[in-house]
Design a protein around this motif. Sequence first.
Motif, PDB file in Angstrom:
ATOM      1  N   THR A  16       0.628  -1.489  -0.070  1.00 28.56           N
ATOM      2  CA  THR A  16       0.122  -0.188   0.496  1.00 28.56           C
ATOM      3  C   THR A  16       0.690   1.380  -0.193  1.00 28.56           C
ATOM      4  O   THR A  16       0.988   2.716  -0.679  1.00 28.56           O
ATOM      5  CB  THR A  16      -0.541   0.011   1.147  1.00 28.56           C
ATOM      6  N   LEU A  17       2.136   1.235   1.078  1.00 26.91           N
ATOM      7  CA  LEU A  17       2.799   2.750   1.027  1.00 26.91           C
ATOM      8  C   LEU A  17       3.493   2.448  -0.450  1.00 26.91           C
ATOM      9  O   LEU A  17       3.094   4.042  -1.150  1.00 26.91           O
ATOM     10  CB  LEU A  17       3.355   2.175   2.323  1.00 26.91           C
ATOM     11  N   VAL A  21       3.607   6.230  -2.969  1.00 24.44           N
ATOM     12  CA  VAL A  21       4.558   6.531  -3.499  1.00 24.44           C
ATOM     13  C   VAL A  21       4.275   6.752  -4.450  1.00 24.44           C
ATOM     14  O   VAL A  21       4.621   7.858  -5.483  1.00 24.44           O
ATOM     15  CB  VAL A  21       5.865   5.915  -2.286  1.00 24.44           C
ATOM     16  N   TRP A  22       4.398   5.699  -5.499  1.00 25.73           N
ATOM     17  CA  TRP A  22       4.843   5.026  -6.639  1.00 25.73           C
ATOM     18  C   TRP A  22       3.464   6.683  -6.780  1.00 25.73           C
ATOM     19  O   TRP A  22       4.059   7.497  -8.394  1.00 25.73           O
ATOM     20  CB  TRP A  22       4.090   3.337  -7.463  1.00 25.73           C
ATOM     21  N   VAL A  23       2.665   6.138  -6.823  1.00 24.74           N
ATOM     22  CA  VAL A  23       1.732   7.032  -8.362  1.00 24.74           C
ATOM     23  C   VAL A  23       1.337   9.149  -7.599  1.00 24.74           C
ATOM     24  O   VAL A  23       1.443   9.499  -8.785  1.00 24.74           O
ATOM     25  CB  VAL A  23      -0.146   7.212  -7.028  1.00 24.74           C
ATOM     26  N   ILE A  76       2.736   5.237  12.119  1.00 26.10           N
ATOM     27  CA  ILE A  76       3.967   6.259  12.213  1.00 26.10           C
ATOM     28  C   ILE A  76       4.555   6.071  10.413  1.00 26.10           C
ATOM     29  O   ILE A  76       4.831   7.176   9.542  1.00 26.10           O
ATOM     30  CB  ILE A  76       4.676   5.948  13.322  1.00 26.10           C
ATOM     31  N   SER A  77       5.068   5.535  10.442  1.00 21.06           N
ATOM     32  CA  SER A  77       5.009   5.220   8.653  1.00 21.06           C
ATOM     33  C   SER A  77       4.168   6.133   7.794  1.00 21.06           C
ATOM     34  O   SER A  77       4.540   6.675   6.843  1.00 21.06           O
ATOM     35  CB  SER A  77       5.443   3.491   8.122  1.00 21.06           C
ATOM     36  N   PHE A  78       3.157   5.597   7.477  1.00 20.91           N
ATOM     37  CA  PHE A  78       2.596   6.195   7.154  1.00 20.91           C
ATOM     38  C   PHE A  78       2.021   7.472   7.268  1.00 20.91           C
ATOM     39  O   PHE A  78       1.673   8.727   6.348  1.00 20.91           O
ATOM     40  CB  PHE A  78       0.504   5.774   7.706  1.00 20.91           C
ATOM     41  N   VAL A  79       2.389   8.161   8.384  1.00 21.67           N
ATOM     42  CA  VAL A  79       2.449   9.998   8.853  1.00 21.67           C
ATOM     43  C   VAL A  79       3.324  10.128   7.969  1.00 21.67           C
ATOM     44  O   VAL A  79       3.555  11.392   7.423  1.00 21.67           O
ATOM     45  CB  VAL A  79       2.788   9.742  10.550  1.00 21.67           C
TER      46      VAL A  79
END
Length: 99
Positions: A16-17, A21-23, A76-79
Motif C-alpha cells: 500500500t505504501l 508513493v509511486w502514484v 507512524i510510517s503512514f504519517v
Amino acid sequence: MSAFHAFMVGGFGELTLGIMVWVVLTYSGGPSRPSSLIAVAMVMLNIAAVVRIVGPLSSFHYAQALITAAGALWIISFVLFLLSYAHFFVRVRLDKRQA
C-alpha cells in the motif's frame, strides 16, 4: 494466525505504501525518486511486521506492549508518507500539465 498478520502488516502495508508513493511521484510531475523519509517509513513497516509476529511469541508481560508498538510503527510510517507528500495533494502539478 501469525502468517495472516505477517501478510497483512508487512505485505499489505508495504504494498500500500509503495503504490501510494509511486502514484504521487508519477502524477505529481515532481522528482522521480522518493524522499529519505519514505525509506525510513518502509523500514519502519518491516520492523512493525517483525515485531507484530514476535510480540505474541514473547512472554505474556511484553506481548501486548509489543503488539501496540507494532501498531504505532505502522501508523507512524503512514504519517511519514503524509508529511513527505502532503504538499503534492494541495497544489498544481510542477510541470503544469493536467493529471
